[in-house]
Design an enzyme around this catalytic site. Structure first.
Site, PDB file in Angstrom:
ATOM      1  N   ASN A 223      -4.942  -5.150  10.007  1.00  0.00           N
ATOM      2  CA  ASN A 223      -3.456  -4.343   9.855  1.00  0.00           C
ATOM      3  C   ASN A 223      -4.209  -3.414  11.575  1.00  0.00           C
ATOM      4  O   ASN A 223      -5.101  -3.448  11.909  1.00  0.00           O
ATOM      5  CB  ASN A 223      -2.853  -3.507   9.625  1.00  0.00           C
ATOM      6  N   ALA A 289      -5.940   5.910   3.879  1.00  0.00           N
ATOM      7  CA  ALA A 289      -6.700   3.944   5.189  1.00  0.00           C
ATOM      8  C   ALA A 289      -5.215   3.063   4.894  1.00  0.00           C
ATOM      9  O   ALA A 289      -4.447   3.381   3.826  1.00  0.00           O
ATOM     10  CB  ALA A 289      -7.148   3.252   3.782  1.00  0.00           C
ATOM     11  N   ASP A 293      -0.603  -4.949   2.202  1.00  0.00           N
ATOM     12  CA  ASP A 293      -0.373  -4.838   0.557  1.00  0.00           C
ATOM     13  C   ASP A 293      -0.635  -6.628  -0.405  1.00  0.00           C
ATOM     14  O   ASP A 293      -0.281  -6.093  -1.318  1.00  0.00           O
ATOM     15  CB  ASP A 293       1.078  -4.752   0.760  1.00  0.00           C
ATOM     16  N   PRO A 319      -3.720  -4.374  -5.455  1.00  0.00           N
ATOM     17  CA  PRO A 319      -3.664  -3.049  -6.093  1.00  0.00           C
ATOM     18  C   PRO A 319      -2.924  -1.892  -4.913  1.00  0.00           C
ATOM     19  O   PRO A 319      -3.687  -1.576  -4.213  1.00  0.00           O
ATOM     20  CB  PRO A 319      -4.493  -2.269  -6.457  1.00  0.00           C
TER      21      PRO A 319
END
Length: 421
Positions: A223, A289, A293, A319
């Site tokens: 991202n 952070a 996903d 997680p």
């Protein structure tokens, strides 16, 4: 000689300039000290006036230049006493052989030598002289006396001198002197923060930046996070006296001073290090952070070749790091972050409750002025119900300023926090 706490707020330096060709470098030194935020006042000896004019230093420092022992414009004509009380640090650069001798033997026949005896501030001298004068036994005796008296000596450098000699005696570079002075103030600030700072005695773990989830050896899912907010918070926590560990995804940022940094790539790596640190003792866990996903179910061993118009990649859920930490039996004070593009506050409050966080800070990353790559931010902070603290709105400011406000909010909540035993 140590700095007092008040000196860290005012950062005032009296720069003594003595006679010598190196006096021209003092003008550069004033500029560099100003760059670090110091308020500088210059004192010139009679010898210095032969090499450079007071007007130069007045223009660079923005303050009047002092040359006379008895100043009719000073209070009671005692300019040296006023300067001695004003200074947080007395720096002499260049310090001539004559000046060192005066200081070492307690002579006070001009403004600078009188100021040296009258000040309680730390004193630094940066000698500059001919290499033979520097090596003279009398000069070395004077230096030994000054060191024993608590004076910090900035050693001269070796090289070609104005007189044509080659050897030790050149003034240290102005940029280096300014950096060392700033480091001296920073170290003093750290020592005070470790005793009295908002987060003194706390071990803070911070996650920052994006994660990268491999598809094959050359491709990954990630991202736009730059890590700027997390790194700013790490810096602010350290300044507040905390022992800080930063777990960082791949970003192009320097590690903040005094902060331990663990570099990771994937969400699973970040979780592993987070769990290890928390199990070994963490007081505050701050999850800034932008964790991916999902990750690829099966990472290809070799680069996937182009074949056909479509490529299907199976993803599995990663997680939830902050939720995992928050649900531990013995957990730290846990702070989450919510970067959203719509219904920002509603989503943030939902995460606060669902993940059992102590505090959450949210922002609207759809805004171009405070998005991932911006140097500024604006946030809304919510606290868990048991803290009985109202939400805080942090108006748009630099990420460093927002980080300081977040540290203050964390410190206030910690006062009400009951650690899980």
């Amino acid at each position: 000689m140590k700095l007092e706490a008040e000196a860290l707020k005012t950062r005032r330096i009296v720069l003594g300039v003595t006679g010598g060709i190196a006096a021209y470098k003092s003008a550069i030194l004033v500029r560099r000290l100003k760059d670090f935020g110091f308020d500088v006042r210059v004192v010139m000896t009679e010898g210095a006036l032969a090499f450079i004019t007071p007007l130069t230093f007045q223009a660079l420092s923005g303050n009047p230049v002092h040359t006379a022992l008895l100043d009719p414009e000073a209070e009671a004509g005692m300019g040296h006493i006023e300067l001695a009380r004003w200074a947080d640090l007395l720096l002499i650069a260049p310090a001539s052989c004559d000046t060192l001798a005066k200081f070492a033997n307690g002579l006070a026949d001009d403004l600078l030598s009188t100021l040296y005896l009258a000040t309680k501030a730390p004193v630094w001298v940066a000698p500059a002289m001919n290499q033979q004068m520097w090596a003279a036994k009398s000069t070395q005796r004077n230096l030994t006396t000054l060191v024993q008296d608590g004076v910090h000596v900035v050693m001269p450098e070796a090289g070609e001198q104005a007189c044509g000699d080659v050897g030790l005696g050149r003034l240290a570079e102005p940029e280096d002197i300014a950096q060392w002075v700033n480091d001296f103030f920073a170290q003093a600030e750290r020592e005070i923060s470790e005793k009295f700072g908002l987060l003194a005695g706390q071990h803070v773990v911070i996650t920052a930046g994006p994660t990268r989830e491999l598809i094959d050896p050359v491709r990954y899912i990630s991202n736009h996070s730059t890590g700027k907010m997390g790194f700013a918070i790490a810096e602010a926590c350290y300044a507040a006296g905390a022992d800080v560990t930063l777990i960082s995804g791949p970003v192009s940022l320097d590690t903040p001073n005094g902060v331990r940094r663990i570099k990771v790539q994937s969400a699973q790596e970040m979780l592993k290090h987070s769990m290890q640190l928390v199990e070994n003792g963490t007081d505050v866990f701050i999850a800034t952070a932008a964790v991916a996903d999902y990750r690829v179910a099966q990472v290809a061993e070799h680069k996937i070749k182009k074949a056909g118009d479509e490529l299907q990649v199976a993803l599995v859920k990663n997680p939830d790091i902050v939720a995992t930490i928050a649900q531990l039996d013995k957990r730290p004070f846990t702070v989450g972050f919510a970067a959203e593009t719509q219904n920002v506050e509603d989503y943030a409050q939902g995460k606060l409750t669902a993940k059992k966080l102590d505090m959450i800070a949210c922002n609207d990353v759809s805004r171009a002025d405070i998005g991932f790559a911006s140097d500024e931010n604006a946030m809304v902070v919510f606290f868990a119900e048991q803290y009985q603290m109202q939400k805080q709105e942090l108006e748009k400011a630099s990420k460093h300023e927002i980080a300081k406000q977040l540290v203050e909010a964390i410190a206030k909540a910690l006062d009400k926090h009951v650690p899980v035993s």
